[in-house]
Design a protein around this motif. Structure first.
Motif, PDB file in Angstrom:
ATOM      1  N   VAL A 104       0.833  -1.194   0.000  1.00 22.91           N
ATOM      2  CA  VAL A 104       0.000   0.000   0.000  1.00 22.91           C
ATOM      3  C   VAL A 104       0.867   1.243   0.000  1.00 22.91           C
ATOM      4  CG1 VAL A 104      -1.652   1.319   1.344  1.00 22.91           C
ATOM      5  CG2 VAL A 104      -1.953  -1.145   1.100  1.00 22.91           C
ATOM      6  N   ALA A 105       1.890   1.277   0.872  1.00 22.98           N
ATOM      7  CA  ALA A 105       2.784   2.427   0.945  1.00 22.98           C
ATOM      8  C   ALA A 105       3.484   2.630  -0.397  1.00 22.98           C
ATOM      9  CB  ALA A 105       3.806   2.219   2.063  1.00 22.98           C
ATOM     10  N   THR A 106       3.938   1.519  -1.001  1.00 15.75           N
ATOM     11  CA  THR A 106       4.614   1.614  -2.288  1.00 15.75           C
ATOM     12  C   THR A 106       3.683   2.229  -3.327  1.00 15.75           C
ATOM     13  OG1 THR A 106       5.798  -0.400  -1.729  1.00 15.75           O
ATOM     14  CG2 THR A 106       5.892   0.300  -4.008  1.00 15.75           C
ATOM     15  N   GLY A 107       2.415   1.792  -3.312  1.00 17.12           N
ATOM     16  CA  GLY A 107       1.454   2.313  -4.274  1.00 17.12           C
ATOM     17  C   GLY A 107       1.253   3.811  -4.126  1.00 17.12           C
ATOM     18  N   VAL A 108       1.170   4.279  -2.881  1.00 18.38           N
ATOM     19  CA  VAL A 108       0.949   5.704  -2.640  1.00 18.38           C
ATOM     20  C   VAL A 108       2.149   6.518  -3.119  1.00 18.38           C
ATOM     21  CG1 VAL A 108       0.664   7.439  -0.851  1.00 18.38           C
ATOM     22  CG2 VAL A 108      -0.632   5.307  -0.725  1.00 18.38           C
ATOM     23  N   VAL A 109       3.370   6.059  -2.741  1.00 14.39           N
ATOM     24  CA  VAL A 109       4.578   6.781  -3.139  1.00 14.39           C
ATOM     25  C   VAL A 109       4.725   6.750  -4.663  1.00 14.39           C
ATOM     26  CG1 VAL A 109       7.084   6.825  -2.952  1.00 14.39           C
ATOM     27  CG2 VAL A 109       5.694   6.307  -0.953  1.00 14.39           C
ATOM     28  N   LEU A 110       4.403   5.604  -5.266  1.00 16.75           N
ATOM     29  CA  LEU A 110       4.493   5.471  -6.717  1.00 16.75           C
ATOM     30  C   LEU A 110       3.625   6.519  -7.403  1.00 16.75           C
ATOM     31  CD1 LEU A 110       5.285   3.970  -9.299  1.00 16.75           C
ATOM     32  CD2 LEU A 110       3.485   2.332  -8.832  1.00 16.75           C
ATOM     33  N   GLY A 111       2.401   6.678  -6.908  1.00 20.09           N
ATOM     34  CA  GLY A 111       1.503   7.669  -7.491  1.00 20.09           C
ATOM     35  C   GLY A 111       2.100   9.068  -7.427  1.00 20.09           C
ATOM     36  N   ALA A 112       2.631   9.435  -6.255  1.00 18.29           N
ATOM     37  CA  ALA A 112       3.198  10.766  -6.074  1.00 18.29           C
ATOM     38  C   ALA A 112       4.366  10.983  -7.037  1.00 18.29           C
ATOM     39  CB  ALA A 112       3.658  10.935  -4.630  1.00 18.29           C
ATOM     40  N   MET A 113       5.221   9.952  -7.165  1.00 17.73           N
ATOM     41  CA  MET A 113       6.413  10.116  -7.999  1.00 17.73           C
ATOM     42  C   MET A 113       6.043  10.190  -9.480  1.00 17.73           C
ATOM     43  SD  MET A 113       9.165   7.745  -6.000  1.00 17.73           S
ATOM     44  CE  MET A 113      10.635   8.295  -6.846  1.00 17.73           C
ATOM     45  N   LEU A 114       5.031   9.458  -9.882  1.00 17.47           N
ATOM     46  CA  LEU A 114       4.621   9.524 -11.292  1.00 17.47           C
ATOM     47  C   LEU A 114       3.979  10.873 -11.595  1.00 17.47           C
ATOM     48  CD1 LEU A 114       3.304   5.938 -12.087  1.00 17.47           C
ATOM     49  CD2 LEU A 114       5.409   7.047 -12.832  1.00 17.47           C
ATOM     50  N   GLY A 115       3.275  11.441 -10.598  1.00 16.77           N
ATOM     51  CA  GLY A 115       2.713  12.775 -10.780  1.00 16.77           C
ATOM     52  C   GLY A 115       3.806  13.794 -11.028  1.00 16.77           C
ATOM     53  N   LEU A 116       4.877  13.710 -10.236  1.00 20.83           N
ATOM     54  CA  LEU A 116       6.010  14.611 -10.407  1.00 20.83           C
ATOM     55  C   LEU A 116       6.662  14.368 -11.768  1.00 20.83           C
ATOM     56  CD1 LEU A 116       7.526  16.790  -8.891  1.00 20.83           C
ATOM     57  CD2 LEU A 116       8.918  15.021  -7.807  1.00 20.83           C
ATOM     58  N   SER A 117       6.691  13.098 -12.178  1.00 21.89           N
ATOM     59  CA  SER A 117       7.268  12.766 -13.485  1.00 21.89           C
ATOM     60  C   SER A 117       6.495  13.453 -14.605  1.00 21.89           C
ATOM     61  CB  SER A 117       7.247  11.258 -13.719  1.00 21.89           C
ATOM     62  OG  SER A 117       7.859  10.582 -12.664  1.00 21.89           O
ATOM     63  N   ALA A 118       5.161  13.520 -14.454  1.00 17.60           N
ATOM     64  CA  ALA A 118       4.342  14.163 -15.486  1.00 17.60           C
ATOM     65  C   ALA A 118       4.771  15.613 -15.665  1.00 17.60           C
ATOM     66  CB  ALA A 118       2.867  14.076 -15.097  1.00 17.60           C
ATOM     67  N   LEU A 119       5.023  16.275 -14.511  1.00 19.78           N
ATOM     68  CA  LEU A 119       5.470  17.669 -14.576  1.00 19.78           C
ATOM     69  C   LEU A 119       6.826  17.765 -15.257  1.00 19.78           C
ATOM     70  CD1 LEU A 119       4.980  20.618 -13.713  1.00 19.78           C
ATOM     71  CD2 LEU A 119       6.204  20.089 -11.592  1.00 19.78           C
ATOM     72  N   PHE A 120       7.761  16.884 -14.883  1.00 19.57           N
ATOM     73  CA  PHE A 120       9.107  16.904 -15.462  1.00 19.57           C
ATOM     74  C   PHE A 120       9.042  16.662 -16.970  1.00 19.57           C
ATOM     75  CE2 PHE A 120      12.045  15.790 -11.614  1.00 19.57           C
ATOM     76  CZ  PHE A 120      11.569  16.911 -10.958  1.00 19.57           C
ATOM     77  N   LEU A 121       8.198  15.703 -17.376  1.00 24.66           N
ATOM     78  CA  LEU A 121       8.100  15.392 -18.804  1.00 24.66           C
ATOM     79  C   LEU A 121       7.542  16.595 -19.570  1.00 24.66           C
ATOM     80  CD1 LEU A 121       6.824  11.696 -18.716  1.00 24.66           C
ATOM     81  CD2 LEU A 121       9.065  12.511 -19.476  1.00 24.66           C
ATOM     82  N   TYR A 122       6.590  17.303 -18.934  1.00 33.99           N
ATOM     83  CA  TYR A 122       6.034  18.509 -19.564  1.00 33.99           C
ATOM     84  C   TYR A 122       7.145  19.546 -19.741  1.00 33.99           C
ATOM     85  CZ  TYR A 122       3.474  22.910 -19.894  1.00 33.99           C
ATOM     86  OH  TYR A 122       3.026  24.146 -20.276  1.00 33.99           O
ATOM     87  N   TRP A 123       7.958  19.753 -18.689  1.00 33.01           N
ATOM     88  CA  TRP A 123       9.070  20.707 -18.779  1.00 33.01           C
ATOM     89  C   TRP A 123      10.086  20.253 -19.824  1.00 33.01           C
ATOM     90  CZ3 TRP A 123       9.962  21.463 -12.789  1.00 33.01           C
ATOM     91  CH2 TRP A 123       8.999  22.367 -12.314  1.00 33.01           C
ATOM     92  N   ASP A 124      10.350  18.939 -19.858  1.00 33.12           N
ATOM     93  CA  ASP A 124      11.287  18.426 -20.860  1.00 33.12           C
ATOM     94  C   ASP A 124      10.869  18.869 -22.258  1.00 33.12           C
ATOM     95  OD1 ASP A 124      12.843  17.093 -19.029  1.00 33.12           O
ATOM     96  OD2 ASP A 124      11.828  15.165 -19.282  1.00 33.12           O
ATOM     97  N   SER A 125       9.567  18.716 -22.542  1.00 33.91           N
ATOM     98  CA  SER A 125       9.119  18.966 -23.908  1.00 33.91           C
ATOM     99  C   SER A 125       8.940  20.459 -24.174  1.00 33.91           C
ATOM    100  CB  SER A 125       7.812  18.222 -24.186  1.00 33.91           C
ATOM    101  OG  SER A 125       6.877  18.539 -23.193  1.00 33.91           O
ATOM    102  N   THR A 126       8.721  21.266 -23.130  1.00 30.03           N
ATOM    103  CA  THR A 126       8.551  22.698 -23.377  1.00 30.03           C
ATOM    104  C   THR A 126       9.872  23.450 -23.323  1.00 30.03           C
ATOM    105  OG1 THR A 126       7.933  22.858 -21.060  1.00 30.03           O
ATOM    106  CG2 THR A 126       6.154  22.909 -22.661  1.00 30.03           C
ATOM    107  N   TYR A 127      10.629  23.314 -22.220  1.00 29.80           N
ATOM    108  CA  TYR A 127      11.881  24.074 -22.081  1.00 29.80           C
ATOM    109  C   TYR A 127      12.987  23.533 -22.966  1.00 29.80           C
ATOM    110  CZ  TYR A 127       9.877  26.345 -17.983  1.00 29.80           C
ATOM    111  OH  TYR A 127       9.080  27.067 -17.142  1.00 29.80           O
ATOM    112  N   HIS A 128      13.058  22.223 -23.127  1.00 26.92           N
ATOM    113  CA  HIS A 128      14.200  21.648 -23.811  1.00 26.92           C
ATOM    114  C   HIS A 128      13.875  21.155 -25.203  1.00 26.92           C
ATOM    115  CE1 HIS A 128      16.947  21.530 -20.277  1.00 26.92           C
ATOM    116  NE2 HIS A 128      15.800  21.678 -19.667  1.00 26.92           N
ATOM    117  N   ALA A 129      12.626  21.332 -25.596  1.00 31.52           N
ATOM    118  CA  ALA A 129      12.180  20.876 -26.909  1.00 31.52           C
ATOM    119  C   ALA A 129      12.540  19.416 -27.140  1.00 31.52           C
ATOM    120  CB  ALA A 129      12.766  21.744 -28.027  1.00 31.52           C
ATOM    121  N   ALA A 130      12.683  18.650 -26.049  1.00 33.98           N
ATOM    122  CA  ALA A 130      12.973  17.222 -26.176  1.00 33.98           C
ATOM    123  C   ALA A 130      11.648  16.493 -26.289  1.00 33.98           C
ATOM    124  CB  ALA A 130      13.773  16.725 -24.980  1.00 33.98           C
TER     125      ALA A 130
END
Lengths: 313, 278
Positions: A104-130
């Motif tokens: 259960v704990a792993t699932g909760v942390v996983l969700g939080a980290m994937l949410g942060l990943s979504a933000l990072f991926l958005y920045w990757d594609s906007t700031y770095h044109a990657a």
């Protein structure tokens, strides 16, 4: 399409021109093979220990490391490995005994980290044109592996295989029964931590090949297939490594060929073919083991197949 | 309390004195002491939750008692002693685990070591001999997941014995076995104790299957233990004292049944208890 014979036809359809001369193909085969060997060996223990979910979580959380790596401009491999090791350490900290609470704990942390990943991926594609970053991280891209990532993969792969060899017996014992292992003097807790770290490295490597979402496909699939057939741990690891390697090679070959397939352009993703091959292998092994189960087992358990008609006492 | 003693001039294989363990603010073991001599078959009897597994964890060095002394072979208790073989309770074998019976026995030789195992003729012979000693040749090459409970128990005993321990500890080895397997395992363990001189300390909630082979009994209740021969220990006054509650001991067709409650009033319809043996 005039064929010189059935094999000539198959050959020309299978291997597109220039396949054996292509530098990206050489790199893909090298990296893919190393990754498959490590994944197969580590995967067998992952399945035996019932830690497939932990492996999946480790792999998924690698998305955060991969997307972060793009932001700071380093190889995603470093992000995968960094996150993998930290998360593996944390998993060990949060209790070995209470598996349910840990999931259960792993699932909760996983969700939080994937949410942060979504933000990072958005920045990757906007700031770095990657713009390719999202696909590369989530689904891998063996053909664009380059630079330091190549030797780093090989070195980490060798370290991973050596670790499996060193941990082999204590891991087997503690996978069977932690009580049994502890009574024999196996440092069960430390062996468990070492294995989680090893899993972190292993899924990082497979994320390079097939991406963070499919990272466990190479870890679990070939191992589960081999375990349906093999009767000994060494055989199972060798089979899993061989099956993973075969799937990867098939994937590289078909992906290279698919450049000419519609829509014309960059070719179909390697990971699609790899994972499909892994899945087909698993289905075949499952069919095979079901057929074998019907046949009487030598020295078998008559009790298990005896129906309700068997009398008692 | 201990009835009877140790054969003179020989150190016991295992001796406990004043062992006290508190877990979760509750005394699980309180001043427990007994000895196990060379080649003795000792039954550790107690109901679920009596502290049998805790006691074993102390003996194996996996749990440090708050008080008391554990000595193995006359020497102070050493952690992870090689001289103790252990068969844990409920080894849940995954049906997919790629290990054959002989692989598990072989892991008993050096399963705790790091690195790949070395194969050799001597090693193979030792494994074959042990498989023969525990009557496991027939299913030596069968996967662990396909073994019946009794077969797995014998393989686990082979695993524990192959390193040549002086003491074999088994936690509820008869649980979940059918009557025939139960008898086979008891016979095998009796043979181990008698012929190879390995002391056997075995926990069970029912002492009856062990009566033919058991030299001594350690009865555990309320965190306290009484030890001695069956005749010395399994008596109404001894067990009532141990439980702190009136307890009766019935002998029925050679079986011993321990029941709670006051001694039945004659003529009240309850069958009169058979006289306590010994």
């Amino acid at each position: 399409m005039t064929a010189t014979g059935p094999w000539g036809l198959v050959g020309s359809m299978l291997v597109a021109p220039g396949f054996f001369q292509s530098q990206p193909v050489h790199t893909a085969v090298l990296v893919g093979t190393v990754v498959s060997l490590v994944s197969g060996c580590v995967g067998v223990f992952t399945v035996i220990r019932g830690q497939a979910f932990a492996g999946e979580a480790l792999s998924d959380m690698g998305t955060l490391g991969g997307s972060g790596s793009y932001l700071v401009g380093v190889s995603p491999l470093w992000g995968y490995v960094g996150v993998g090791l930290v998360v593996a350490g944390c998993m060990d900290l949060f209790g070995v005994e209470r598996r349910r609470g840990r999931d259960v704990a792993t699932g909760v942390v996983l969700g939080a980290m994937l949410g942060l990943s979504a933000l990072f991926l958005y920045w990757d594609s906007t700031y770095h044109a990657a713009s390719g970053a999202t696909i590369t991280i989530l689904f891998g891209s063996l053909f664009i592996v380059s630079g330091i990532t190549i030797p780093a993969t090989v070195v980490l792969g060798v370290v991973g295989l050596a670790t499996v060899a060193v941990l082999y017996r204590p891991l087997l014992l503690s996978s069977l029964s932690t009580d049994l292992a502890a009574a024999r003097g196996v440092p069960v807790r430390r062996v468990g931590l070492a294995f989680l770290l090893l899993m972190g490295v292993s899924v990082s490597l497979s994320s390079v090949a097939v991406g963070t979402i499919l990272g466990t496909a190479l870890l679990i699939g070939p191992a589960a297939t081999a375990l349906k057939v093999a009767r000994r741990p060494g055989t199972a690891m060798a089979m899993a490594a061989a099956l993973g390697t075969a799937a990867t090679w098939i994937g590289i070959l078909l992906s290279y060929d698919s450049v000419d397939w519609p829509p014309h352009g960059r070719g179909w993703p390697v990971s699609f073919f790899v994972v499909t091959a892994v899945f087909v292998f698993y289905l075949l092994a499952d069919l095979w083991s079901r057929r074998r189960a019907v046949a009487p087992h030598p020295g078998g358990r008559v009790r298990a197949v005896a129906g309700p008609a068997s009398g008692t006492g | 309390m201990t009835y009877g003693g140790q054969p003179p001039g020989e150190d016991p294989v295992l001796s406990l004195a004043g062992v006290t363990v508190w877990l979760g603010g509750r005394p699980v073991l309180d001043d427990v002491g007994f000895t196990v001599g060379r080649g003795q078959f000792v039954g550790l009897i107690g109901s679920n939750g009596a502290g049998k597994t805790t006691l074993f964890r102390v003996v194996l060095g996996l749990l440090a008692p708050q008080a008391g002394v554990v000595r193995l072979g006359g020497r102070p208790w050493a952690r992870r002693s090689r001289s103790v073989g252990y068969v844990p309770q409920k080894v849940a074998v995954d049906p997919d685990i790629p290990l054959r019976a002989r692989d598990l026995v072989a892991l008993g030789i050096d399963g705790q070591r790091f690195g790949f195992p070395l194969r050799g003729a001597a090693r193979r012979r030792a494994v074959d001999d042990m498989l023969g000693a525990v009557d496991a040749e027939r299913f030596a090459d069968t996967r662990l997941g396909q073994l019946s409970g009794g077969e797995l128990q014998r393989v686990l005993i082979g695993h524990a014995l192959i390193s040549g321990p002086r003491l074999l500890i088994l936690d509820e080895p008869l649980a979940n076995l059918d009557l025939r397997s139960e008898q086979e395992v008891v016979e095998l363990l009796g043979r181990v104790a008698r012929e190879s001189g390995v002391a056997v300390l075995l926990s069970a909630h029912d002492m009856n299957p062990l009566l033919p082979v058991m030299d001594r009994v350690v009865y555990l209740a309320n965190g306290h233990a009484v030890s001695g021969t069956t005749e010395e220990v399994i008596r109404p006054e001894v067990l009532s004292d141990l439980y702190g509650h009136p307890v009766d001991v019935l002998h029925v067709h050679g079986r011993i049944i321990v029941v709670a409650g006051p001694t039945p009033v004659p003529g009240s319809g309850t069958p009169p208890p058979a006289s306590a043996g010994g």
